[in-house]
Scaffold this motif. Structure first.
Motif, PDB file in Angstrom:
ATOM      1  N   LEU A 185     -59.519  15.039  -5.613  1.00 13.93           N
ATOM      2  CA  LEU A 185     -58.115  15.384  -5.343  1.00 13.93           C
ATOM      3  C   LEU A 185     -57.443  14.300  -4.503  1.00 13.93           C
ATOM      4  CD1 LEU A 185     -58.675  19.177  -4.734  1.00 13.93           C
ATOM      5  CD2 LEU A 185     -57.391  18.156  -6.633  1.00 13.93           C
ATOM      6  N   THR A 186     -58.201  13.699  -3.605  1.00 14.57           N
ATOM      7  CA  THR A 186     -57.661  12.596  -2.815  1.00 14.57           C
ATOM      8  C   THR A 186     -57.340  11.409  -3.725  1.00 14.57           C
ATOM      9  OG1 THR A 186     -59.067  13.352  -1.020  1.00 14.57           O
ATOM     10  CG2 THR A 186     -58.097  11.173  -0.766  1.00 14.57           C
ATOM     11  N   LEU A 187     -58.242  11.187  -4.677  1.00 17.61           N
ATOM     12  CA  LEU A 187     -58.009  10.102  -5.639  1.00 17.61           C
ATOM     13  C   LEU A 187     -56.736  10.369  -6.452  1.00 17.61           C
ATOM     14  CD1 LEU A 187     -59.197   7.568  -7.291  1.00 17.61           C
ATOM     15  CD2 LEU A 187     -60.072   9.292  -8.848  1.00 17.61           C
ATOM     16  N   LEU A 188     -56.598  11.589  -6.955  1.00 13.65           N
ATOM     17  CA  LEU A 188     -55.410  11.923  -7.759  1.00 13.65           C
ATOM     18  C   LEU A 188     -54.139  11.805  -6.915  1.00 13.65           C
ATOM     19  CD1 LEU A 188     -56.522  14.960  -9.948  1.00 13.65           C
ATOM     20  CD2 LEU A 188     -56.196  12.593 -10.657  1.00 13.65           C
ATOM     21  N   GLU A 189     -54.249  12.208  -5.643  1.00 14.19           N
ATOM     22  CA  GLU A 189     -53.094  12.108  -4.753  1.00 14.19           C
ATOM     23  C   GLU A 189     -52.665  10.641  -4.621  1.00 14.19           C
ATOM     24  OE1 GLU A 189     -53.769  13.485  -0.659  1.00 14.19           O
ATOM     25  OE2 GLU A 189     -52.112  14.882  -1.038  1.00 14.19           O
ATOM     26  N   ARG A 190     -53.669   9.784  -4.496  1.00 10.11           N
ATOM     27  CA  ARG A 190     -53.350   8.365  -4.372  1.00 10.11           C
ATOM     28  C   ARG A 190     -52.751   7.815  -5.665  1.00 10.11           C
ATOM     29  NH1 ARG A 190     -57.970   6.444  -2.855  1.00 10.11           N
ATOM     30  NH2 ARG A 190     -58.100   5.120  -4.689  1.00 10.11           N
ATOM     31  N   VAL A 191     -53.282   8.262  -6.784  1.00  6.81           N
ATOM     32  CA  VAL A 191     -52.742   7.849  -8.087  1.00  6.81           C
ATOM     33  C   VAL A 191     -51.256   8.241  -8.148  1.00  6.81           C
ATOM     34  CG1 VAL A 191     -52.804   8.375 -10.562  1.00  6.81           C
ATOM     35  CG2 VAL A 191     -54.927   7.869  -9.349  1.00  6.81           C
ATOM     36  N   ASN A 192     -50.959   9.449  -7.676  1.00  6.69           N
ATOM     37  CA  ASN A 192     -49.576   9.930  -7.669  1.00  6.69           C
ATOM     38  C   ASN A 192     -48.706   9.109  -6.706  1.00  6.69           C
ATOM     39  OD1 ASN A 192     -47.736  12.356  -6.059  1.00  6.69           O
ATOM     40  ND2 ASN A 192     -47.341  11.907  -8.201  1.00  6.69           N
ATOM     41  N   GLN A 193     -49.288   8.728  -5.576  1.00  4.32           N
ATOM     42  CA  GLN A 193     -48.518   7.959  -4.592  1.00  4.32           C
ATOM     43  C   GLN A 193     -48.135   6.581  -5.110  1.00  4.32           C
ATOM     44  OE1 GLN A 193     -51.119   8.382  -1.266  1.00  4.32           O
ATOM     45  NE2 GLN A 193     -50.197  10.310  -0.609  1.00  4.32           N
ATOM     46  N   THR A 194     -48.841   6.088  -6.134  1.00  6.16           N
ATOM     47  CA  THR A 194     -48.453   4.806  -6.713  1.00  6.16           C
ATOM     48  C   THR A 194     -47.385   5.001  -7.791  1.00  6.16           C
ATOM     49  OG1 THR A 194     -50.229   4.867  -8.354  1.00  6.16           O
ATOM     50  CG2 THR A 194     -50.710   3.738  -6.281  1.00  6.16           C
ATOM     51  N   MET A 200     -51.582  18.769 -13.654  1.00  5.38           N
ATOM     52  CA  MET A 200     -52.966  19.209 -13.533  1.00  5.38           C
ATOM     53  C   MET A 200     -53.075  20.723 -13.701  1.00  5.38           C
ATOM     54  SD  MET A 200     -55.410  18.912 -10.160  1.00  5.38           S
ATOM     55  CE  MET A 200     -54.285  19.801  -9.097  1.00  5.38           C
ATOM     56  N   VAL A 201     -53.862  21.139 -14.672  1.00  5.87           N
ATOM     57  CA  VAL A 201     -54.147  22.560 -14.822  1.00  5.87           C
ATOM     58  C   VAL A 201     -55.315  22.898 -13.911  1.00  5.87           C
ATOM     59  CG1 VAL A 201     -55.198  24.220 -16.401  1.00  5.87           C
ATOM     60  CG2 VAL A 201     -53.294  22.803 -17.177  1.00  5.87           C
ATOM     61  N   THR A 202     -55.210  23.972 -13.168  1.00  8.32           N
ATOM     62  CA  THR A 202     -56.325  24.330 -12.296  1.00  8.32           C
ATOM     63  C   THR A 202     -56.367  25.828 -12.010  1.00  8.32           C
ATOM     64  OG1 THR A 202     -57.410  23.901 -10.181  1.00  8.32           O
ATOM     65  CG2 THR A 202     -55.007  23.827 -10.176  1.00  8.32           C
ATOM     66  N   HIS A 203     -57.585  26.328 -11.774  1.00 10.52           N
ATOM     67  CA  HIS A 203     -57.749  27.706 -11.325  1.00 10.52           C
ATOM     68  C   HIS A 203     -57.897  27.752  -9.812  1.00 10.52           C
ATOM     69  CE1 HIS A 203     -58.106  29.972 -15.034  1.00 10.52           C
ATOM     70  NE2 HIS A 203     -58.793  28.971 -15.547  1.00 10.52           N
ATOM     71  N   SER A 204     -57.946  26.573  -9.211  1.00 10.68           N
ATOM     72  CA  SER A 204     -58.239  26.509  -7.784  1.00 10.68           C
ATOM     73  C   SER A 204     -56.963  26.389  -6.954  1.00 10.68           C
ATOM     74  CB  SER A 204     -59.159  25.312  -7.531  1.00 10.68           C
ATOM     75  OG  SER A 204     -59.029  24.856  -6.212  1.00 10.68           O
ATOM     76  N   ALA A 205     -56.736  27.364  -6.073  1.00  6.09           N
ATOM     77  CA  ALA A 205     -55.550  27.325  -5.202  1.00  6.09           C
ATOM     78  C   ALA A 205     -55.635  26.113  -4.282  1.00  6.09           C
ATOM     79  CB  ALA A 205     -55.465  28.609  -4.383  1.00  6.09           C
ATOM     80  N   LYS A 206     -56.855  25.762  -3.915  1.00  4.56           N
ATOM     81  CA  LYS A 206     -57.070  24.587  -3.066  1.00  4.56           C
ATOM     82  C   LYS A 206     -56.602  23.324  -3.793  1.00  4.56           C
ATOM     83  CE  LYS A 206     -59.268  22.061   0.105  1.00  4.56           C
ATOM     84  NZ  LYS A 206     -60.674  21.673   0.022  1.00  4.56           N
ATOM     85  N   ALA A 207     -57.027  23.172  -5.039  1.00  8.95           N
ATOM     86  CA  ALA A 207     -56.627  21.992  -5.814  1.00  8.95           C
ATOM     87  C   ALA A 207     -55.114  21.976  -5.999  1.00  8.95           C
ATOM     88  CB  ALA A 207     -57.337  21.986  -7.166  1.00  8.95           C
ATOM     89  N   ALA A 208     -54.551  23.126  -6.344  1.00  3.24           N
ATOM     90  CA  ALA A 208     -53.106  23.198  -6.598  1.00  3.24           C
ATOM     91  C   ALA A 208     -52.297  22.876  -5.342  1.00  3.24           C
ATOM     92  CB  ALA A 208     -52.740  24.579  -7.123  1.00  3.24           C
ATOM     93  N   SER A 209     -52.883  23.135  -4.170  1.00  2.00           N
ATOM     94  CA  SER A 209     -52.129  22.916  -2.928  1.00  2.00           C
ATOM     95  C   SER A 209     -51.902  21.428  -2.661  1.00  2.00           C
ATOM     96  CB  SER A 209     -52.834  23.567  -1.739  1.00  2.00           C
ATOM     97  OG  SER A 209     -54.050  22.909  -1.466  1.00  2.00           O
ATOM     98  N   PHE A 210     -52.581  20.557  -3.416  1.00  2.00           N
ATOM     99  CA  PHE A 210     -52.330  19.115  -3.294  1.00  2.00           C
ATOM    100  C   PHE A 210     -51.063  18.709  -4.054  1.00  2.00           C
ATOM    101  CE2 PHE A 210     -56.032  16.835  -1.453  1.00  2.00           C
ATOM    102  CZ  PHE A 210     -56.837  17.929  -1.193  1.00  2.00           C
ATOM    103  N   ALA A 211     -50.667  19.522  -5.031  1.00  2.00           N
ATOM    104  CA  ALA A 211     -49.539  19.159  -5.886  1.00  2.00           C
ATOM    105  C   ALA A 211     -48.213  19.388  -5.165  1.00  2.00           C
ATOM    106  CB  ALA A 211     -49.580  19.986  -7.166  1.00  2.00           C
ATOM    107  N   LYS A 212     -47.165  18.751  -5.664  1.00  2.00           N
ATOM    108  CA  LYS A 212     -45.848  18.914  -5.036  1.00  2.00           C
ATOM    109  C   LYS A 212     -45.108  20.122  -5.590  1.00  2.00           C
ATOM    110  CE  LYS A 212     -45.395  13.990  -4.147  1.00  2.00           C
ATOM    111  NZ  LYS A 212     -45.006  12.765  -4.860  1.00  2.00           N
ATOM    112  N   ARG A 213     -45.596  20.601  -6.728  1.00  2.00           N
ATOM    113  CA  ARG A 213     -44.971  21.791  -7.327  1.00  2.00           C
ATOM    114  C   ARG A 213     -46.049  22.528  -8.103  1.00  2.00           C
ATOM    115  NH1 ARG A 213     -41.027  22.295 -12.258  1.00  2.00           N
ATOM    116  NH2 ARG A 213     -41.404  20.074 -12.564  1.00  2.00           N
ATOM    117  N   VAL A 214     -45.998  23.834  -8.073  1.00  2.00           N
ATOM    118  CA  VAL A 214     -46.968  24.614  -8.848  1.00  2.00           C
ATOM    119  C   VAL A 214     -46.209  25.544  -9.789  1.00  2.00           C
ATOM    120  CG1 VAL A 214     -48.941  26.185  -8.775  1.00  2.00           C
ATOM    121  CG2 VAL A 214     -48.580  24.576  -6.900  1.00  2.00           C
ATOM    122  N   LEU A 215     -46.581  25.464 -11.067  1.00  2.00           N
ATOM    123  CA  LEU A 215     -45.996  26.353 -12.083  1.00  2.00           C
ATOM    124  C   LEU A 215     -47.025  27.424 -12.406  1.00  2.00           C
ATOM    125  CD1 LEU A 215     -44.583  23.893 -14.756  1.00  2.00           C
ATOM    126  CD2 LEU A 215     -43.262  25.505 -13.400  1.00  2.00           C
TER     127      LEU A 215
END
Ligand SMILES: Nc1ncnc2c1ncn2[C@@H]1O[C@H](COP(=O)(O)OP(=O)(O)OP(=O)(O)O)[C@@H](O)[C@H]1O
Ligand SMILES: [Mg+2]
Length: 256
Positions: A185-194, A200-215
């Protein structure tokens, strides 16, 4: 700028035998801007993978349309779509889709080989990425020789090694322990920062909490969404957990 616009997308599958029909998507409307990081959540069978496949033009909607940079995917030739996928899209499949006869290294190299990159350049890109994903020591192994989590990290490496402008990831942390998930998730966050867009589809609330928006998808429709805004990951996690509870218990809805 709007990168993707999904207009009233419906998808009905007809099963191979017996002609049973499944309405996987019943009218999805959404927009994704360039540089956004969007998580998509929803119960198993709610249509998340179906939506992601349609966004990548790997599948066609039964009704409605998807606009990529203002252009309808149905108006774009298969050749152009393939070129877009090769140059701009990284896709992490829910079931990884690694080639069994290729080592992990060659699996990860595949998109670079397709774009004609030199071997030294491929290695220069691979090693730091593989180290970060914790698969540096197993690159010469074949997919059937490694664990599910290692395959998953390999699939992520393959999706991001080309620095694609759009990353579509289907449950990229599903097979990972919490430490490996955090690293990913840190890697994906960095990818997004560039400046790259991530869905990202996820069942994990933890993973989703890294995103800027959740649908949130329910019964083939967008049911609700939340923006992270200035919330911390912890606050976003709480917010997401609460919404999931309301959705699961059928509480007050925003159903259209
Ligand atoms: N190729 C297919 N043929 C027939 N039905 C399908 C097909 N693919 C998916 N479905 C059905 O469409 C619905 C949505 O499936 P989808 O795979 O999009 O769900 P999902 O939200 O990704 O679930 P999960 O969280 O379990 O991955 C389900 O009812 C599923 O059984
Ligand atoms: Mg799925």
């Amino acid at each position: 700028m709007t990168l993707l616009k999904v207009k009233n997308v419906k998808k009905t599958y007809t099963t191979r035998f017996g002609g049973m029909q499944v309405q996987a998507l019943k009218g999805v409307d959404m927009e994704v801007n360039e540089g956004e990081y969007v998580a998509i959540m929803g119960e198993s069978g709610s249509g998340k993978s179906t939506l992601l496949n349609i966004l990548a033009a790997l599948d066609k909607p039964t009704q409605g349309e998807v606009l990529l940079n203002g252009k309808s995917l149905t108006d774009i030739s298969e050749k152009e779509i393939s070129a877009f996928r090769r140059k701009h899209l990284g896709f992490v499949f829910q079931d990884f889709n690694l080639l069994d006869n290729f080592t992990l290294k060659d699996n990860i190299f595949l998109p670079l080989v397709l774009s004609g990159e030199h071997y030294e350049e491929m290695e220069r890109k691979l090693f730091p990425l593989a180290r970060e994903l914790g698969i540096g020591g197993i690159l010469e192994k074949y997919p059937y020789e490694v664990s599910g989590g290692q395959k998953q990290r390999c699939a992520v490496a393959r999706a991001v090694i080309t620095s694609p402008s759009l990353v579509l990831a289907d449950e990229p942390t599903g097979a990972l322990d919490s430490k490996s998930a955090d690293e990913l998730l840190t890697l994906l966050e960095r990818v997004n920062q560039t400046g790259r867009t991530i869905i990202m589809v996820t069942h994990s609330a933890k993973a989703a909490s890294f995103a800027k928006r959740v649908l949130f998808i329910k019964d083939g429709r967008v049911y609700h969404q939340v923006y992270k805004g200035s919330k911390t990951n912890e606050e976003m996690y709480q917010n997401i957990s609460n919404i999931l509870t309301v959705m699961a218990t059928g509480g007050v809805g925003h159903e259209k």
